[in-house]
Design a protein around this motif. Structure first.
Motif, PDB file in Angstrom:
ATOM      1  N   TYR A 168      42.908  40.878  37.198  1.00 57.52           N
ATOM      2  CA  TYR A 168      43.347  41.604  35.997  1.00 57.52           C
ATOM      3  C   TYR A 168      42.610  42.931  35.888  1.00 57.52           C
ATOM      4  O   TYR A 168      43.207  43.984  35.635  1.00 57.52           O
ATOM      5  N   TRP A 169      41.312  42.885  36.140  1.00 59.67           N
ATOM      6  CA  TRP A 169      40.483  44.093  36.069  1.00 59.67           C
ATOM      7  C   TRP A 169      40.894  45.079  37.173  1.00 59.67           C
ATOM      8  O   TRP A 169      41.109  46.269  36.920  1.00 59.67           O
TER       9      TRP A 169
ATOM     10  N   GLY B 213      58.642  28.873  41.057  1.00 58.53           N
ATOM     11  CA  GLY B 213      58.465  30.285  41.355  1.00 58.53           C
ATOM     12  C   GLY B 213      57.047  30.793  41.224  1.00 58.53           C
ATOM     13  O   GLY B 213      56.816  31.878  40.689  1.00 58.53           O
ATOM     14  N   ALA B 214      56.089  30.016  41.665  1.00 61.21           N
ATOM     15  CA  ALA B 214      54.704  30.478  41.636  1.00 61.21           C
ATOM     16  C   ALA B 214      54.168  30.602  43.054  1.00 61.21           C
ATOM     17  O   ALA B 214      54.260  29.671  43.842  1.00 61.21           O
TER      18      ALA B 214
ATOM     19  N   LYS C 173      47.525  39.749  40.543  1.00 59.90           N
ATOM     20  CA  LYS C 173      47.247  39.538  39.123  1.00 59.90           C
ATOM     21  C   LYS C 173      48.367  38.681  38.507  1.00 59.90           C
ATOM     22  O   LYS C 173      48.112  37.758  37.739  1.00 59.90           O
ATOM     23  N   HIS C 174      49.583  38.981  38.908  1.00 52.70           N
ATOM     24  CA  HIS C 174      50.727  38.255  38.363  1.00 52.70           C
ATOM     25  C   HIS C 174      50.750  36.809  38.840  1.00 52.70           C
ATOM     26  O   HIS C 174      51.209  35.910  38.143  1.00 52.70           O
ATOM     27  N   GLU C 175      50.223  36.603  40.055  1.00 56.71           N
ATOM     28  CA  GLU C 175      50.331  35.270  40.648  1.00 56.71           C
ATOM     29  C   GLU C 175      49.069  34.435  40.553  1.00 56.71           C
ATOM     30  O   GLU C 175      49.080  33.256  40.898  1.00 56.71           O
ATOM     31  N   SER C 176      47.979  35.028  40.107  1.00 53.82           N
ATOM     32  CA  SER C 176      46.749  34.244  39.946  1.00 53.82           C
ATOM     33  C   SER C 176      47.049  33.084  39.012  1.00 53.82           C
ATOM     34  O   SER C 176      47.705  33.260  37.987  1.00 53.82           O
ATOM     35  N   CYS C 177      46.569  31.909  39.368  1.00 50.76           N
ATOM     36  CA  CYS C 177      46.909  30.758  38.536  1.00 50.76           C
ATOM     37  C   CYS C 177      46.064  30.718  37.280  1.00 50.76           C
ATOM     38  O   CYS C 177      46.397  30.034  36.320  1.00 50.76           O
ATOM     39  N   GLY C 178      44.917  31.404  37.299  1.00 50.72           N
ATOM     40  CA  GLY C 178      44.071  31.447  36.114  1.00 50.72           C
ATOM     41  C   GLY C 178      43.056  30.330  36.062  1.00 50.72           C
ATOM     42  O   GLY C 178      42.311  30.214  35.094  1.00 50.72           O
TER      43      GLY C 178
ATOM     44  N   ARG D   9      41.059  35.046  38.079  1.00 54.06           N
ATOM     45  CA  ARG D   9      41.787  35.310  36.835  1.00 54.06           C
ATOM     46  C   ARG D   9      41.378  36.652  36.227  1.00 54.06           C
ATOM     47  O   ARG D   9      42.220  37.482  35.888  1.00 54.06           O
ATOM     48  N   GLU D  10      40.074  36.855  36.117  1.00 53.45           N
ATOM     49  CA  GLU D  10      39.584  38.068  35.462  1.00 53.45           C
ATOM     50  C   GLU D  10      39.548  39.240  36.438  1.00 53.45           C
ATOM     51  O   GLU D  10      39.829  40.374  36.063  1.00 53.45           O
ATOM     52  N   GLY D  11      39.163  38.952  37.683  1.00 54.46           N
ATOM     53  CA  GLY D  11      38.988  40.022  38.661  1.00 54.46           C
ATOM     54  C   GLY D  11      40.286  40.714  39.021  1.00 54.46           C
ATOM     55  O   GLY D  11      40.355  41.945  39.090  1.00 54.46           O
TER      56      GLY D  11
END
Lengths: 419, 838
Positions: free
Chosen positions: A354-355, A166-167, A339-344, A350-352
């Motif tokens: 979220y911001w 589910g990603a 933001k929810h689906e960014s793998c990080g 990851r940061e962008g």
């Protein structure tokens, strides 16, 4: 269109039954390639048809197949059935109702690149479809369409379904391959691309479900027939997933090059009464926002024309936005998704994301000034061109075009805080 | 030959092999492109995006294949629209890289701002502050002000213990993945990993106990921020307060190069205290890694139980005595003993100590011997590594045979080196009675029964001699496919290296094994050449040095202890290792023990002399690969004296001409012992440029490991003669059916004083245990985990029973130095302890 090619089940009920499929010419193309064709001829036929990848990038399918590394073995074929782009639901219908045509396409692709194993990677939520495909694969095995020594040749092929967890990122082909290998779904560095280094480090062709579903017809009716549909550079039929503020959302199989107006107003029966169309997102959450003026509505939906109005055709999941929708609110929804689906894995995404989620939240709730809108624009530009994969790069499309093309909406939501 | 490519980086031309990534090409000419996720020891992943640069490439005319020229005749360069990551982009001919343009600098700033949005900015209380890549780069490029609202920061665990040794601060982590990739790709202990995704992505441990790896400490060196800290150093000191001294690890025969970090503290009255041990780069030895035993095992040097003054036995009690008085007393007794003096030393002593000791005993006509459970060093001295050998070079064409050694436990860094060698194309053959971690990289595995170590190697020679007309080894029934394939692989090897250890063996068997291995090298003509030869995986760091000077173990220690009038034991605790020696030591006429601690042997001695630890003195040690390396004094302890100085003082008092300073002792050693003849302290301290370049201004590139400025060490020279073949006598093992043979094995964290004094490592020392095959345990009707009892050499031993499929039937694995005295395989009878039954 008179005849459905991809959503053929709409013309022929019960096409998801192997007998019905067979009675309607099913597996003829498969038999033809295995018993009469060279793998190269198959690739050349697909090349000649001008078929382009339906997953979003529009890369010429035959060309991709010709990139397979013949020095490194074994080869794999992977069907990308992750279909996670918000607003995209075409592969689901194909797999649910016309599964054999899709699986036949997978088989033909495997033959063209001499792969003995092909994987169908489905998003975790598609477990019922995976179950159905497993049954179909069993039917095909007992029908002699899969297995060893097919049609008394040395061709052998096995199909396997594989469920993700589910990603969204696993729809990105290299993350998808990592996921099949049992690793964390994060994209790999590209290049090398999968035709050179793919699944388990071996040459692999990754194609979208819809792309592969085109293949049996290209083989059985020929490239010339295929090219008669659609436009010169974007030939063939396309399933448009229409959603949003429209009276009759759904999948519509139309030739590439059909205008937005025809899709939205003729097939989709227009906008709910009392409202006016405001914007279009032609490629799901990953797309730019087009101002839905007459010029945009008259634009043909093909890979070449959509960029003229400042967007991409992508997976052709057309989201219609009317004047009841606040663009800042919509941006918050899309960014929340990314933001929810960014793998990080990479920093900017990851940061962008979220911001940007925090910024769009405050902006859409009326708790921000125009300075923060400008900051949002800055942050989005800061991501641009720096991400490891397309997820991050696409996350800013709606943000940048939304702010640029719908400034009034932002004035409205920031009015209270600005004063 | 490698194809070379020329390019220009920030106006400077550089020529590097094709395939080099931009960041490494830049490093070669002193240009530091900032990186977080990239590390020169690992494959690039391009995750952090910090190394963005502008890249311009030649425009090639498709028709002619030639570069397109500008009007002025210079080649036309096309720059991409996007910045590219310097860590993943390979160089190409004529490339122009710009890292200083406004666009590139802006890109770096952008990424830094992103990283800082989630970073706690707690530099004032962060252990990494002062040697932090993120801190340094923020000062270099970062924004002065945050545009991210503080309240929107994520708050996460600040003291998360990944294991006993490593803490994770989840707020500081920048998700570069270096630690995960180090553990997965370099160490092959994938015990930590990423969990979740997006901004919630976190480092977790997936082992039980947490972060279960012998190399965990290295992740704190390569962590570019203060996210990973050692339980030992966290909150202990600020990096800028530390000074450093070069050292060599004293724990195993690898000889890892260390840097000791020190600070003056009030609690030590302003004296220097050791704050941490860090790796020092030596690409031929340990690269930039050390194992956790080397990193955390230094605490014994500062133990409160250290001996601080000489002791003498008066009326049955050990009482303090002055140095002058005690040295004269000892000298008097040694003179009296004359040829009846036995000096018993271990490889814990330096070359200088051992040399002086043998000068003393030979000067009096006495005997000096090595205290060890593993033999064969005399053969290693003849067919061991010589000049030009480099573990970093081993690759294609090299066959490495590891026999009777569990490298992971005996010499952990060597496991990494051999893993790497196989990745470069070397062929690894592992011969061991049970599976070891090293086998993951082996292309061939030979299983033999405990007791058949030497016969297995001889069987390999036999399998060859049929075809190649080698001198025949005595016939052994041992054979089979594995032996045949191994012998085929070995006979076609360009280079052959053999590592042998002491798994399941005592002195006699290990001597036989060493002889068999030497024979194999001699018959296949793999001696006296670089990257060929025999390596002993010794129990102690300087065992090889002792062997090179002519030390060898006594075949029967108990007998010897009874025969000699005066016994001088240095750096060894025979009674502690084998309580059955208690009586003979107690009854010996005159026993002097020189050690750091009041060992079990020291408790029985007539005189106890307090020696200095490796951190308090200088010296050299000879590693298992016959590399002599220097270490330097880090802290001052004046109560104790260095071993060489104590020995010199005694020697003077008995009227011998012995040197007192390490430099002069070494010069004498070099003059007297042929293997050392071309060495000097000056040469040992020489360095040459190593790649990757680490430890300079840019901590972001290589991490906080130290650059080597104090010496790379040198190999001993080999004797010119190739030794004659000698076919070893292999002891027969005749066991009754159903009998159980206790075989000694080595574990890294044992109860040795050097580990036990470290509170951190203490928690990882297992209780006394023996391991049996489940079928055997079932036959004996003893459940897993039960407390059992057996007798070793008349000493009753309690241990916990473990069962494991890997253990051979009829064998009980008994770890050394866990309080169970087993020096060689011996038959035992195991019964359930009465305590357990209660």
């Amino acid at each position: 269109m008179t005849e459905h090619i991809l959503l053929r089940h709409r013309d022929i009920p019960g096409l998801d039954q192997i007998d019905t499929y067979r009675q309607n010419g099913g597996f003829e193309a498969w038999r033809k390639v295995v018993s009469k064709m060279d793998p190269d001829d198959v690739t050349n036929e697909v090349k000649a048809s001008g078929l382009r990848g339906r997953g979003g990038a529009g890369f010429p399918t035959g060309l991709k197949w010709s990139f397979i590394d013949w020095q490194n073995w074994p080869h794999y074929v992977v069907a990308n059935a992750d279909e996670s782009e918000p607003g995209t639901f075409k592969d689901r219908e194909i797999m649910e109702s016309n599964p054999y045509q899709f699986l036949e396409g997978v088989a033909i692709c495997a033959f063209a690149v001499k792969a003995n194993d092909a994987y169908i990677y489905l998003r975790g939520e598609f477990w019922q479809i995976a179950h159905k495909l497993d049954q179909c694969i069993t039917e095909m095995e007992s029908g002699g369409y899969l297995g060893d020594k097919l049609y008394r040749t040395n061709t052998s092929l096995r199909l396997h379904t594989h469920l993700g967890a589910g990603a969204y990122i696993c729809g990105e082909e290299s993350a998808l391959l990592e996921s099949i290998e049992g690793k964390l779904g994060q994209p790999r560095l590209r290049p090398p691309f999968p035709p050179a280094v793919g699944l388990y480090g071996k040459p692999t062709i990754v194609n979208n479900v819809e792309t592969l579903t085109n293949v049996p017809f290209i083989i059985s009716r020929g490239a010339d027939w295929y090219k008669s549909i659609g436009t010169e550079k974007s030939p063939g039929p396309k399933v448009f997933s229409l959603s949003g503020c429209v009276n009759r959302p759904g999948n519509y199989e139309l030739p590439l090059g059909t205008t937005f107006r025809e899709l939205i107003f003729d097939h989709g029966r227009g906008i709910p009464e009392g409202h006016k169309i405001k914007a279009i997102m032609p490629a799901g959450a990953s797309s730019s926002m087009i101002i839905a003026n007459d010029e945009a509505l008259a634009t043909p939906m093909d890979y070449e024309s959509v960029p003229n109005v400042g967007a991409q055709l992508g997976s052709a999941s057309v989201i219609v936005i009317d004047d009841s929708v606040s663009i800042p609110w919509l941006l918050n929804k899309t960014i929340h998704f990314f933001k929810h689906e960014s793998c990080g894995k990479c920093t900017p995404c990851r940061e962008g994301t979220y911001w940007m989620m925090h910024l769009t939240e405050r902006i859409s709730q009326g708790n921000a000034t125009m300075n923060e809108v400008m900051l949002l624009q800055d942050v989005a530009n800061q991501l641009k061109g720096k991400c490891l994969c397309a997820l991050g790069e696409f996350s800013i499309e709606a943000v940048l075009t939304g702010i640029e093309r719908f400034p009034a909406d932002f004035k409205t939501v920031t009015a209270k805080s600005n004063s | 030959m490698e194809k070379l490519v020329s390019l220009i980086i920030d106006g400077k031309q550089v020529t590097v092999p094709s395939g080099t990534v931009i960041v490494n090409a830049a490093k070669k000419i002193g240009i530091d492109i900032p990186v977080f996720c990239y590390h020169p020891k690992m494959e690039p992943v391009g995750m952090c995006r910090q190394c963005l640069v502008e890249v311009g490439r030649l425009v090639i005319d498709r028709a002619t294949g030639q570069p397109v020229l500008e009007a002025d005749g210079t080649p036309k360069i096309q720059f991409g629209a996007k910045l590219e990551t310097a860590c993943t982009t390979p160089v190409s001919e004529g490339m122009v890289v710009i890292g200083t343009s406004e666009k590139a600098v802006r890109g770096r700033k952008d990424i830094l701002e992103f990283l800082l949005t989630s970073h706690p900015l707690d530099c004032p209380v962060c252990d990494k502050g002062g040697e932090c890549s993120l801190q340094n780069l923020t000062l270099g490029y970062g924004p002065g002000q945050s545009r991210f609202i503080f309240d929107e920061k994520m708050h996460l665990a600040k003291h998360y213990p990944l294991g006993d040794l490593i803490f994770l601060d989840r707020e500081r982590c920048i998700q570069c993945g270096r630690c995960v990739r180090f553990q997965t790709n370099i160490v092959d202990d994938p015990v930590i990993g990423f969990y979740n995704r997006g901004r919630s992505i976190q480092i977790i441990t997936n082992s039980e106990p947490g972060f279960d790896s012998y190399f965990s400490g290295n992740t704190t060196d390569i962590c570019p921020v203060g996210a990973l800290t050692t339980a030992d150093f966290r909150f202990q000191a600020r990096p800028w307060e530390l000074c450093s001294t070069a050292s060599i690890c004293p724990h195993c025969p690898v000889g890892c190069n260390l840097t000791i970090n020190l600070r003056r503290e009030a609690r030590s009255n302003g004296e220097l205290l050791i704050k941490r041990i860090m790796p020092r780069q030596n690409e031929s030895v340990n690269e930039i890694w050390i194992c956790d035993k080397g990193r955390f095992g230094y605490h014994y040097t500062e133990s409160k139980e250290r001996l601080t003054q000489p002791l003498v036995r008066r009326e049955g009690e050990l009482v303090a005595i002055g140095w002058d008085e005690v040295l004269s007393y000892v000298a008097e007794n040694f003179t009296h003993a004359g040829k009846n003096l036995l000096a018993l030393a271990s490889g814990r002593l330096s070359n200088e100590d051992l040399f002086n000791l043998s000068e003393l005993s030979s000067g009096l006509g006495g005997k000096s011997a090595l205290y060890t459970h593993m033999a064969g060093g005399d053969l290693v001295a003849q067919v061991g590594f010589g000049e030009g050998t480099n573990l970093a070079d081993l690759g294609k064409g090299t066959v490495i045979l590891v026999v009777a050694s569990n490298l992971e436990e005996e010499a952990p860094v060597w496991r990494l080196r051999l893993k790497q060698a196989t990745e470069r194309g070397a062929t690894l053959i592992v011969a061991n009675p049970r599976r070891t971690k090293l086998e993951r990289y082996a292309s061939q595995v030979v299983r033999y029964a405990y007791g058949s170590e030497a016969t297995t190697i001889l069987a390999i020679i036999n399998a060859m001699s049929a075809k190649q007309n080698f001198p025949k080894a005595p016939k052994f029934s041992q054979g089979g496919e594995a032996i045949k394939t191994a012998s085929e692989t070995i006979s076609s090897a360009e280079n052959l290296i053999i590592f042998y250890g002491s798994e399941g063996m005592g002195l006699e068997a290990s001597q036989a094994l060493a002889q068999a291995c030497a024979n194999l090298l001699v018959v296949t003509n793999h001696t006296h050449k670089a990257n060929n030869g025999l390596v002993g995986v010794w129990p102690r760091a300087n065992d090889q040095g002792a062997w090179e000077m002519g030390y060898s173990p006594l075949p029967n220690l108990k007998e010897a202890l009874q025969q000699f009038e005066a016994i001088y034991i240095a750096g060894a605790d025979p009674v502690g290792d084998d309580p059955s020696l208690t009586e003979v030591v107690r009854e010996a006429e005159f026993v002097v023990v020189q050690d750091l601690f009041l060992t079990e042997t020291a408790k029985l001695a007539d005189v106890v002399l307090p020696a200095q630890a490796f951190t308090e003195r200088e010296g050299t040690i000879t590693s298992g690969e016959r590399r002599v390396q220097r270490y330097y004094p880090a802290v001052q302890h004046t109560d104790q004296k260095p071993d060489y100085a104590i020995i010199a003082a005694i020697s003077k008092r008995v009227g011998l001409d012995v040197q007192e300073s390490p430099l002069r002792i070494f010069n004498r050693l070099a003059a007297k012992v042929p293997a050392f003849r071309s060495l000097s302290y000056r040469l040992l301290a020489q360095v040459s440029e190593q790649w990757p370049i680490i430890g300079r201004n840019d901590l972001f590139y290589g991490g906080t490991s130290y650059e080597n400025a104090q010496g790379l060490g040198m190999h001993l020279s080999s004797p010119s003669q190739i030794p004659a073949l000698a076919w070893p006598h292999v002891p027969e093992v005749n066991l009754a059916e159903d009998a159980i043979l206790a075989v000694p094995i080595t574990i890294l964290y044992d109860r040795g004083q050097t580990i036990y004094s470290s509170q951190l490592l203490q928690q990882r020392i297992p209780p006394a245990h023996i391991t049996l095959h489940p079928d055997v345990a079932q036959r004996l009707n003893i459940p897993d985990g039960a407390l059992v009892q057996f007798s070793l050499d008349g000493v009753a031993v309690d241990a916990i029973l473990h069962v494991e499929e890997q253990v051979s039937l009829g064998v009980a694995l008994v770890p050394r130095s866990l309080g169970m005295p087993v020096s060689a395989p011996v038959q035992i009878e195991i019964v359930v302890s009465s305590e357990y039954l209660d």
